[in-house]
Design a protein around this motif. Structure first.
Motif, PDB file in Angstrom:
ATOM      1  N   ALA A 150       0.836  -1.199   0.000  1.00  0.00           N
ATOM      2  CA  ALA A 150       0.000   0.000   0.000  1.00  0.00           C
ATOM      3  C   ALA A 150       0.865   1.241   0.000  1.00  0.00           C
ATOM      4  O   ALA A 150       2.042   1.204   0.379  1.00  0.00           O
ATOM      5  CB  ALA A 150      -0.913  -0.006   1.228  1.00  0.00           C
ATOM      6  N   ALA A 203       2.564   7.605  -0.576  1.00  0.00           N
ATOM      7  CA  ALA A 203       1.581   7.801  -1.650  1.00  0.00           C
ATOM      8  C   ALA A 203       1.890   9.098  -2.395  1.00  0.00           C
ATOM      9  O   ALA A 203       2.603   9.969  -1.881  1.00  0.00           O
ATOM     10  CB  ALA A 203       0.172   7.817  -1.069  1.00  0.00           C
ATOM     11  N   THR A 261       4.891   0.318   0.929  1.00  0.00           N
ATOM     12  CA  THR A 261       6.016   0.197  -0.012  1.00  0.00           C
ATOM     13  C   THR A 261       6.538   1.556  -0.467  1.00  0.00           C
ATOM     14  O   THR A 261       7.656   1.655  -0.961  1.00  0.00           O
ATOM     15  CB  THR A 261       5.590  -0.595  -1.265  1.00  0.00           C
ATOM     16  OG1 THR A 261       4.428   0.017  -1.819  1.00  0.00           O
ATOM     17  CG2 THR A 261       5.300  -2.043  -0.923  1.00  0.00           C
ATOM     18  N   ASN A 262       5.722   2.576  -0.310  1.00  0.00           N
ATOM     19  CA  ASN A 262       6.090   3.914  -0.805  1.00  0.00           C
ATOM     20  C   ASN A 262       5.209   4.954  -0.122  1.00  0.00           C
ATOM     21  O   ASN A 262       4.112   4.624   0.331  1.00  0.00           O
ATOM     22  CB  ASN A 262       5.874   3.981  -2.328  1.00  0.00           C
ATOM     23  CG  ASN A 262       4.444   3.640  -2.721  1.00  0.00           C
ATOM     24  OD1 ASN A 262       4.083   2.455  -2.791  1.00  0.00           O
ATOM     25  ND2 ASN A 262       3.629   4.648  -2.937  1.00  0.00           N
ATOM     26  N   TYR A 298      -1.794   4.434  -9.990  1.00  0.00           N
ATOM     27  CA  TYR A 298      -1.571   5.013  -8.665  1.00  0.00           C
ATOM     28  C   TYR A 298      -2.325   6.339  -8.617  1.00  0.00           C
ATOM     29  O   TYR A 298      -2.711   6.898  -9.635  1.00  0.00           O
ATOM     30  CB  TYR A 298      -0.072   5.187  -8.408  1.00  0.00           C
ATOM     31  CG  TYR A 298       0.653   3.860  -8.336  1.00  0.00           C
ATOM     32  CD1 TYR A 298       0.364   2.949  -7.318  1.00  0.00           C
ATOM     33  CD2 TYR A 298       1.601   3.502  -9.288  1.00  0.00           C
ATOM     34  CE1 TYR A 298       1.009   1.719  -7.257  1.00  0.00           C
ATOM     35  CE2 TYR A 298       2.254   2.267  -9.226  1.00  0.00           C
ATOM     36  CZ  TYR A 298       1.941   1.390  -8.210  1.00  0.00           C
ATOM     37  OH  TYR A 298       2.575   0.172  -8.158  1.00  0.00           O
ATOM     38  N   GLU A 299      -2.519   6.863  -7.425  1.00  0.00           N
ATOM     39  CA  GLU A 299      -3.374   8.028  -7.234  1.00  0.00           C
ATOM     40  C   GLU A 299      -2.676   9.319  -7.671  1.00  0.00           C
ATOM     41  O   GLU A 299      -1.454   9.381  -7.752  1.00  0.00           O
ATOM     42  CB  GLU A 299      -3.754   8.163  -5.745  1.00  0.00           C
ATOM     43  CG  GLU A 299      -4.484   6.972  -5.193  1.00  0.00           C
ATOM     44  CD  GLU A 299      -3.612   5.728  -5.023  1.00  0.00           C
ATOM     45  OE1 GLU A 299      -2.409   5.868  -4.747  1.00  0.00           O
ATOM     46  OE2 GLU A 299      -4.151   4.614  -5.195  1.00  0.00           O
ATOM     47  N   VAL A 303      -3.320   3.797   1.155  1.00  0.00           N
ATOM     48  CA  VAL A 303      -4.203   3.549  -0.004  1.00  0.00           C
ATOM     49  C   VAL A 303      -3.736   2.319  -0.766  1.00  0.00           C
ATOM     50  O   VAL A 303      -2.542   2.065  -0.892  1.00  0.00           O
ATOM     51  CB  VAL A 303      -4.245   4.699  -1.042  1.00  0.00           C
ATOM     52  CG1 VAL A 303      -5.272   5.717  -0.700  1.00  0.00           C
ATOM     53  CG2 VAL A 303      -2.880   5.311  -1.285  1.00  0.00           C
ATOM     54  N   GLY A 304      -4.698   1.595  -1.298  1.00  0.00           N
ATOM     55  CA  GLY A 304      -4.371   0.407  -2.081  1.00  0.00           C
ATOM     56  C   GLY A 304      -5.529  -0.007  -2.957  1.00  0.00           C
ATOM     57  O   GLY A 304      -6.570   0.665  -2.993  1.00  0.00           O
TER      58      GLY A 304
HETATM   59  N1  HPA Z   1      -1.251   3.442  -4.147  1.00  0.00           N
HETATM   60  C1  HPA Z   1      -2.068   2.390  -4.332  1.00  0.00           C
HETATM   61  N2  HPA Z   1      -1.674   1.139  -4.220  1.00  0.00           N
HETATM   62  C2  HPA Z   1      -0.389   0.912  -3.903  1.00  0.00           C
HETATM   63  C3  HPA Z   1       0.522   1.951  -3.698  1.00  0.00           C
HETATM   64  C4  HPA Z   1       0.073   3.288  -3.827  1.00  0.00           C
HETATM   65  O1  HPA Z   1       0.806   4.272  -3.654  1.00  0.00           O
HETATM   66  N3  HPA Z   1       1.715   1.379  -3.399  1.00  0.00           N
HETATM   67  C5  HPA Z   1       1.522   0.045  -3.429  1.00  0.00           C
HETATM   68  N4  HPA Z   1       0.248  -0.253  -3.722  1.00  0.00           N
END
Ligand code: HPA
Length: 279
Positions: free
Chosen positions: A121, A244, A241-242, A199-200, A216-217
């Motif tokens: 996420a 957003a 993982t990052n 991604y958003e 967010v995911g």
């Molecule tokens: N947004 C949505 N889903 C994700 C993200 C994200 O930044 N990173 C990993 N899955």
């Protein structure tokens, strides 16, 4: 006439049951980059999704697409039988919600009562570090289709299921205890689900924050809702993982998301093992 979801789940469960002698104690869904846990199970039987009757086939990179049923060693001479999904079905791949959640219905049909949902996420909460884990305390469902839409099958659960405690409080306390014993930081928060696959935008991430989201995911929420419909106990874990979009500098890349999974894999596997042993 096509089979009902109930019949599909029974058929898939029967296929698995005839090949697995023991009853299964818990199920785990492994998110992007987190599939390695399944490889730690011993005496494993592998079920490629393409071989399970009625299951769709996963298409995303990094999702190998199989169910692994195997043993988790406990204290001397005891084991638990775990069913772990290496790869899941996402709505953004084009599957119907019934297909996305058929594995959960199958777990229910197998008599499994405990489910751990994991995912990768994006961190919306600016306090979350990249590579940290978040215990999902609650969720916000912003996916466009509800997985419980349609004629309700009361063999699964009620028409209007309660969602007061989607993620087990007891399971959450256990996860926090296990993380603490490992010296591992475990954030807590709200997972907000969008359909993806993009991604958003930074504006969407600001919206997610305003609405009360911490991460967010693009997964997990349909599965959690369907599991709760059947009264399974659910535990949710997100790997951040990052940051957003817009929360930190830079853009978001799927390869980096996957790489982060591999980086924390060891700790993640240990946390899952500890939780499953005690749960
Ligand atoms: N947004 C949505 N889903 C994700 C993200 C994200 O930044 N990173 C990993 N899955």
């Amino acid at each position: 006439m096509t089979n009902t979801v109930y019949e599909q789940a029974e058929t898939a469960a029967e296929f698995i049951r005839t090949r697995v002698a023991r009853s299964i104690d818990a199920a785990v869904v492994l998110g992007s980059g987190l599939g390695a846990f399944a490889d730690t199970l011993t005496d494993a039987i592998h079920f490629p999704y393409s071989e399970i009757p009625g299951f769709p086939v996963s298409t995303v990179e990094g999702h190998s697409g199989r169910l692994v049923v195997g043993q988790l060693a406990m204290s001397p001479n005891t084991e638990k039988t775990i069913a772990a999904m290496q790869g899941r079905f996402h709505f953004y791949e084009g599957y119907e919600m019934e297909q996305v959640t058929l594995p959960m219905r199958t777990f229910g049909a197998l008599g499994i009562k405990k489910l751990i949902l994991t995912n990768a996420a994006g961190g919306v909460n600016p306090a979350f570090k990249q590579g940290s884990l978040m215990l999902i305390r609650d969720h916000i469902n912003l996916m466009p289709v509800n997985p419980l839409r349609g004629k309700n099958d009361t063999r699964f659960g009620p028409r209007f299921p309660d969602m007061t405690e989607v993620y087990s409080r007891r399971g959450g306390e256990l996860a926090l205890r296990c993380a603490k014993a490992m010296g591992l930081e475990l954030n807590e928060g709200v997972y907000l689900a969008l359909q993806g696959p993009n991604y958003e935008t930074p504006a969407e991430v600001r919206m997610a924050r305003l609405l009360g989201g911490d991460a967010v995911g693009m997964s997990t929420v349909p599965e959690a809702m369907v599991a709760r419909h059947m009264n399974l106990e659910v535990l949710g874990l997100s790997l951040i993982t990052n940051a957003a979009a817009g929360v930190a500098e830079g853009s978001i890349d799927h390869n980096e998301v996957m790489a982060m999974g591999q980086q924390v894999s060891g700790q993640f596997i240990e946390l899952l093992q500890r939780i499953l042993k005690e749960w």
